[in-house]
Design an enzyme around this catalytic site. Structure first.
Site, PDB file in Angstrom:
ATOM      1  N   HIS A 187      37.306  33.550  36.770  1.00 34.73           N
ATOM      2  CA  HIS A 187      38.620  33.982  37.252  1.00 34.73           C
ATOM      3  C   HIS A 187      39.068  33.282  38.522  1.00 34.73           C
ATOM      4  O   HIS A 187      40.213  33.447  38.933  1.00 34.73           O
ATOM      5  CB  HIS A 187      38.578  35.498  37.498  1.00 34.73           C
ATOM      6  CG  HIS A 187      39.881  36.089  37.904  1.00 34.73           C
ATOM      7  ND1 HIS A 187      41.007  36.050  37.106  1.00 34.73           N
ATOM      8  CD2 HIS A 187      40.256  36.740  39.044  1.00 34.73           C
ATOM      9  CE1 HIS A 187      42.005  36.648  37.716  1.00 34.73           C
ATOM     10  NE2 HIS A 187      41.582  37.073  38.897  1.00 34.73           N
ATOM     11  N   TYR A 207      48.820  47.046  41.875  1.00 35.87           N
ATOM     12  CA  TYR A 207      48.657  47.635  40.551  1.00 35.87           C
ATOM     13  C   TYR A 207      49.557  48.859  40.392  1.00 35.87           C
ATOM     14  O   TYR A 207      50.181  49.063  39.350  1.00 35.87           O
ATOM     15  CB  TYR A 207      47.195  48.041  40.323  1.00 35.87           C
ATOM     16  CG  TYR A 207      46.221  46.904  40.344  1.00 35.87           C
ATOM     17  CD1 TYR A 207      45.915  46.198  39.176  1.00 35.87           C
ATOM     18  CD2 TYR A 207      45.579  46.520  41.523  1.00 35.87           C
ATOM     19  CE1 TYR A 207      45.009  45.150  39.190  1.00 35.87           C
ATOM     20  CE2 TYR A 207      44.676  45.472  41.542  1.00 35.87           C
ATOM     21  CZ  TYR A 207      44.391  44.792  40.376  1.00 35.87           C
ATOM     22  OH  TYR A 207      43.501  43.749  40.391  1.00 35.87           O
ATOM     23  N   ASP A 239      46.234  35.025  40.207  1.00 34.38           N
ATOM     24  CA  ASP A 239      46.084  36.450  39.974  1.00 34.38           C
ATOM     25  C   ASP A 239      47.422  37.124  40.296  1.00 34.38           C
ATOM     26  O   ASP A 239      48.457  36.683  39.797  1.00 34.38           O
ATOM     27  CB  ASP A 239      44.903  36.981  40.806  1.00 34.38           C
ATOM     28  CG  ASP A 239      44.534  38.412  40.510  1.00 34.38           C
ATOM     29  OD1 ASP A 239      43.868  38.647  39.474  1.00 34.38           O
ATOM     30  OD2 ASP A 239      44.903  39.293  41.301  1.00 34.38           O
TER      31      ASP A 239
END
Length: 316
Positions: free
Chosen positions: A289, A227, A98
């Site tokens: 994921h 982010y 990730d």
């Protein structure tokens, strides 16, 4: 396992290591902590490697700067270099999942002298350039893309109830969730913050409890700052690293049911131009994921096979 508090790059990081030999450095993503790598650490340590996992800055027992700009790869790669320096390690193989995969790729790009190979899970290398991939989505009016919600200030509160959001994030993005209801990066109604409808079977319950306890203590501001740092990083890095490639040996793993595949649809052929050192590509059927947690035996086998093909003296 040996725990360390390492002061570097203006913060203190929590690092955990196991085994001895050439170094393998593990970088987790969102929303995870160092122990998401416990199975992989044990596997590589048993095989004669020195496994080191971090609580990345913003997570767990590591410091969490408040400002988003402190989470750009300029800083996070600096953290990795600082950890190697503190532990007396010249070079390492870097493993990431990730956002940790993003950091791993950028570490290889920025410091090929220190990071000699990359094993990445779920997130392929995204070369810095203009327009950034978020700007490309803005131009396409893809304003429902999940990252645009993550960068908003109110996302801290949306995630705050870790006892609900951590199980939801793992369940809905895993291979256990029904495909027609699983996490979708462009459909808010299929987001990660929904309560789970059934017990989670595909991820170790002890780990989930550790993650819930950790995020209940720290909150999510640090993790969400990764982010928020995307746009500032691309603005600065595109002039320096545009068109960069990763030439070190690399390997990429994805879960066939990972919702992120809807963004990039990675294949071995599509990845190779940016990572010409690619030595393998593995897509795991029935896995979402979290391959290192959902299918640890398969991921461990792929990682050990990749490591076995590297010149061990080069990573020590």
């Amino acid at each position: 396992m040996r725990h360390h508090r390492i002061g570097t790059n203006g913060i203190t990081l929590h690092a955990v290591e196991e085994g001895s030999g050439p170094a393998v450095l593990f970088c987790h993503g969102f929303p995870a902590i160092w122990s998401s790598w416990r199975s992989q650490m044990e596997a590589v340590a048993t095989a004669g490697w020195r496994a080191i996992a971090l609580d990345m800055r913003g997570y767990g027992e590591s410091d969490a700067p408040a400002e988003a700009e402190a989470y750009m790869p300029f800083h996070t790669v600096g953290d990795l270099v600082g950890v190697l320096d503190a532990l007396g390690i010249a070079q390492a193989v870097v493993v990431g999942h990730d956002f940790g995969a993003n950091i791993a790729w950028n570490a290889a790009m920025m410091r090929p002298d220190r990071f000699t190979a990359v094993f990445a899970i779920s997130v392929p290398f995204i070369p810095p350039g203009r327009p950034s991939f978020l700007d490309q989505l803005r131009v396409q009016h893809a304003d429902t893309f999940y990252m645009f919600a993550q960068i908003r200030p109110e996302s801290d509160q949306a995630w705050a109830d870790a006892a609900t959001t951590i199980p939801g994030a793992y369940y809905w993005s895993s291979g256990q969730a029904p495909e027609d209801q699983s996490w979708h990066p462009f459909i808010p109604a299929r987001g990660a913050l929904r309560p789970v409808p059934e017990p989670i079977r595909v991820i170790d319950g002890d780990y989930l409890n550790e993650a819930i306890a950790s995020f209940s203590r720290t909150g999510f501001h640090g993790g969400l700052n990764y982010y928020r740092a995307i746009d500032p990083f691309f603005a600065l890095a595109s002039g320096v690293y545009a068109g960069a490639t990763i030439r070190q040996p690399s390997f990429f793993v994805t879960g066939a049911l990972d919702g992120l595949n809807r963004v990039r649809e990675p294949t071995e052929d599509s990845l190779r131009p940016a990572i010409p050192g690619l030595r393998g590509f593995l897509s795991l059927d029935g896995v979402g994921h979290w391959p290192q947690l959902e299918a640890p035996a398969q991921v461990n086998a792929a990682l050990l096979s990749f490591l076995s093909g590297l010149p061990r003296s080069a990573e020590a």
